[in-house]
Design a protein around this motif. Sequence first.
Motif, short mmCIF file in Angstrom:
data_model
loop_
_atom_site.label_atom_id
_atom_site.label_comp_id
_atom_site.label_asym_id
_atom_site.label_seq_id
_atom_site.Cartn_x
_atom_site.Cartn_y
_atom_site.Cartn_z
N PRO A 616 -6.71 -8.62 61.95
CA PRO A 616 -6.52 -7.68 63.17
C PRO A 616 -6.57 -6.29 63.00
CG PRO A 616 -5.43 -9.82 63.31
CD PRO A 616 -5.55 -9.54 61.95
N CYS A 617 -7.08 -5.47 63.99
CA CYS A 617 -7.26 -4.32 64.00
C CYS A 617 -6.03 -3.44 63.74
CB CYS A 617 -8.00 -3.63 65.30
SG CYS A 617 -8.00 -2.02 65.49
N TYR A 618 -5.87 -2.41 62.75
CA TYR A 618 -4.45 -1.90 62.67
C TYR A 618 -4.40 -0.39 63.69
CZ TYR A 618 -2.72 -4.54 59.02
OH TYR A 618 -2.17 -5.89 58.19
N ASP A 619 -5.38 -0.36 64.46
CA ASP A 619 -5.55 1.02 65.29
C ASP A 619 -5.42 2.26 64.46
OD1 ASP A 619 -5.39 -0.62 67.68
OD2 ASP A 619 -3.21 -0.93 67.65
N CYS A 620 -6.42 2.38 63.47
CA CYS A 620 -6.63 3.68 62.89
C CYS A 620 -7.31 4.55 63.87
CB CYS A 620 -7.30 3.39 61.58
SG CYS A 620 -9.05 3.25 61.83
N GLY A 621 -8.04 4.10 64.70
CA GLY A 621 -8.66 4.92 65.79
C GLY A 621 -10.10 5.22 65.67
N VAL A 622 -10.65 5.00 64.46
CA VAL A 622 -12.14 5.50 64.00
C VAL A 622 -13.02 4.47 65.24
CG1 VAL A 622 -13.90 4.79 62.63
CG2 VAL A 622 -11.72 6.14 61.78
N CYS A 623 -12.98 3.22 65.24
CA CYS A 623 -14.00 2.58 66.14
C CYS A 623 -14.15 2.64 67.44
CB CYS A 623 -13.68 0.95 65.57
SG CYS A 623 -14.16 0.17 64.34
N PRO A 624 -12.97 2.99 68.35
CA PRO A 624 -13.12 3.60 69.48
C PRO A 624 -13.33 5.18 69.54
CG PRO A 624 -10.75 2.97 69.18
CD PRO A 624 -11.51 2.62 67.79
N GLU A 625 -12.60 5.71 68.95
CA GLU A 625 -13.01 7.05 69.00
C GLU A 625 -14.40 7.53 68.68
OE1 GLU A 625 -12.01 11.29 69.28
OE2 GLU A 625 -10.86 9.53 69.80
N MET A 626 -14.89 7.01 67.74
CA MET A 626 -16.58 7.32 67.21
C MET A 626 -17.62 6.33 68.09
SD MET A 626 -16.16 9.79 64.98
CE MET A 626 -14.65 10.57 65.61
N GLY A 627 -17.01 5.30 68.77
CA GLY A 627 -17.86 4.45 69.58
C GLY A 627 -18.75 3.35 68.23
N THR A 628 -17.89 3.23 67.26
CA THR A 628 -18.53 2.43 66.10
C THR A 628 -17.90 1.22 65.96
OG1 THR A 628 -17.31 3.44 64.48
CG2 THR A 628 -19.09 4.35 64.78
N GLU A 629 -18.49 0.30 65.31
CA GLU A 629 -17.89 -1.13 64.83
C GLU A 629 -18.09 -1.44 63.60
OE1 GLU A 629 -19.18 -3.97 67.39
OE2 GLU A 629 -21.37 -3.80 66.61
N ILE A 630 -17.16 -2.25 62.82
CA ILE A 630 -17.45 -2.55 61.33
C ILE A 630 -18.86 -3.29 61.33
CG2 ILE A 630 -16.43 -4.20 59.60
CD1 ILE A 630 -13.76 -3.22 60.39
N GLN A 631 -19.47 -3.35 60.59
CA GLN A 631 -20.73 -4.14 60.29
C GLN A 631 -20.73 -4.83 59.00
OE1 GLN A 631 -23.95 -1.23 60.94
NE2 GLN A 631 -23.97 -1.58 63.27
N ILE A 632 -20.60 -6.05 58.89
CA ILE A 632 -20.36 -6.81 57.77
C ILE A 632 -21.10 -8.18 58.04
CG2 ILE A 632 -18.33 -5.62 57.11
CD1 ILE A 632 -16.86 -8.22 57.62
N GLY A 633 -21.34 -9.01 56.92
CA GLY A 633 -22.06 -10.23 56.97
C GLY A 633 -20.95 -11.40 56.97
N PRO A 634 -21.30 -12.43 56.48
CA PRO A 634 -22.51 -12.91 55.58
C PRO A 634 -23.53 -13.16 56.57
CG PRO A 634 -21.02 -14.85 55.81
CD PRO A 634 -20.15 -13.59 56.51
N THR A 635 -24.80 -12.81 56.32
CA THR A 635 -26.18 -13.00 57.09
C THR A 635 -26.61 -14.41 56.74
OG1 THR A 635 -27.65 -12.11 55.36
CG2 THR A 635 -26.54 -10.62 56.58
N GLY A 636 -26.13 -15.03 55.91
CA GLY A 636 -26.88 -16.44 55.45
C GLY A 636 -28.11 -16.40 54.80
#
Length: 645
Positions: A616-636
């Motif tokens: 779960p998110c540790y609330d470092c602030g980056v994703c909501p502050e920057m309007g971003t999100e983690i982008q990871i696989g697997p893509t299959g």
Amino acid sequence: MSVESVFPRLEPHLLSVSKPIQYVGGELNMVAKDWDAAEVRWVLMYPDAYEVGLPNQGVQILYEVLNEREWILAERTYAVWPDMEKVLREQQIPQFTVDSHRPVGAFDLFGVSFSTELGYTNLLNALDLAGIPLHAVDRTDDHPVVIAGGHAAFNPEPIADFIDAAVLGDGEEVVLKISELVREWKGEGRPGGRQELLRRLAVSGTVYVPQLYDVHYGADGTIAAVVPNHPEAPERVRKHTLMDLDQWPYPRNPLVPLAETVHERFSVEIFRGCTRGCRFCQAGMITRPVRERSIETIGAMVENGVRKTGFEEVGLLSLSSADHTEIGDVAKGLADRYEGSNVSLSLPSTRVDAFNITLANEFSRNGRRSGLTFAPEGGSERMRKVINKMVTEDDLIRTVATAYSHGWRQVKLYFMCGLPTETDEDVLQIAELAKRVIATGREVSGRNDIRCTVSIGGFVPKPHTPFQWAAQLDAETTDERLRKLRDSVRSDKRFGRAIGFRYHDGQPGIVEGLLSRGDRRVGRIIEEVWRDGGRFDGWSEHFSFERWMASAEKALAGTGVDVDWFTTREREYDEVLPWDHLDSGLDKDWLWADWEDALAAADGADIEVEDCRWTPCYDCGVCPEMGTEIQIGPTGQKLLPLSVV
């Protein structure tokens, strides 16, 4: 109006300098464009010698992104060695680009990428050789706009007097936006001159213009406030984050050097960012969130790069490459594709807990079995808890036992000295760990030709990390601890000869710490060092600690602060830090809480901040502050159709 090449004036002197090949240009995949046809002209610099600067991926990517636009021209320049500097000054030849040998001062924009602060004196030297006034306030409409980027740009305050602007974060999209602004301003007839262009850059929200901010100091020497002096300048300047790396598969046409460089390989960045949460690591903090490239894009980039460069080694790069969610499939697919050819794969420093023998075998299948590198960072388990590097001694021993038993003969271990709360005993544990590694290797392999190299760097507190408040260890104590460690290794006749020992003394780290966490007052020191002959401070043979200390004493006279104030002093939560108005997305309260957790871990608390990719998110602030999100696989997906070379 066309700008003439300085090469006819330069060529007669090339045989009088060392490695003249580095100044002639003409590399494979170099771009030569018509000066008059371009509307916006960039010169890009990595402020070090050609052999270090040319492989730099950041500069190569921006060079290509810019030159893909018909209306933009981009060329490169690197720091010249002292023998070439002497020629340029005697013959009155300006700092030039290696592409077309045009004067650097003739361009619209001068972009400088700093991965380390020790390149600051080289920036000043390049400005002076180019005929560009050192101080931004002295420049006219005829001079390029000087823009800093790279990791060190997250605290550009020490060079605030020398740059016109700084860009925080990923540069691919930002350089195009800046180019559009310059194109528009020039197309309108340059209204308002240089100051209007700087204003337009500042109000865009993604470019920091130091001239538009005033720094106020308190009676105790600390910063009271950093405030905009222009009504349109933002209170805080945000970093830029590039999302969907698959849409930016650069470099597509990598430069192939003419001279030998520090990295003779083609590199593919397989993901950007890291959320492992190592508290000392600025790169991991400021590049959040994690954004992976897909397996198909990685495969296509490798195939394209090998075909267009002829390099025989491909490096899969990131801050923690083995953490890519599809690294196993990537390794097998590429090893299958290039088996039997002269192309080999390499993985940079691997986390102990991410290593597995299957992965290692895939990467060594088509190449020589070189040594493996692991970075425990802290010598004792207590220190690893302090820095949130949750790897136990048993984890490391199991990993090296697996490697040695499968045919590896050499392992390199990387540690840091001077970490917060560290004691002599913590550092001496490095020797005991190395001895145990050798003993394990001999036992599982049945051989005595087992080697372990211990490499130690000095810890430097960095902005935008939980350790940004920490006191730096003084150079004398650092050197004394390293001496004790060296003696401990060498005095053991059973293991001493099997353990290599490499380290840097504490003095360069103090200068790096001064530049890393300094404010605008440190700019006076940089200028004084440069005027006294300081160049190439990242090279031990050119670095002079005495010069830096003498210059600091002179430059800081009357300010009430000194080098120790900037380096070995611990900060409090309420202190205004020089970079507080520059937004990396990280919440200051989260960083402070993590700093307190580090101190609690030093006293025995069992606190671990896990990787937010899998928790779960540790609330470092980056994703909501920057309007971003983690982008990871697997893509299959797989590397299919498989085209075996």
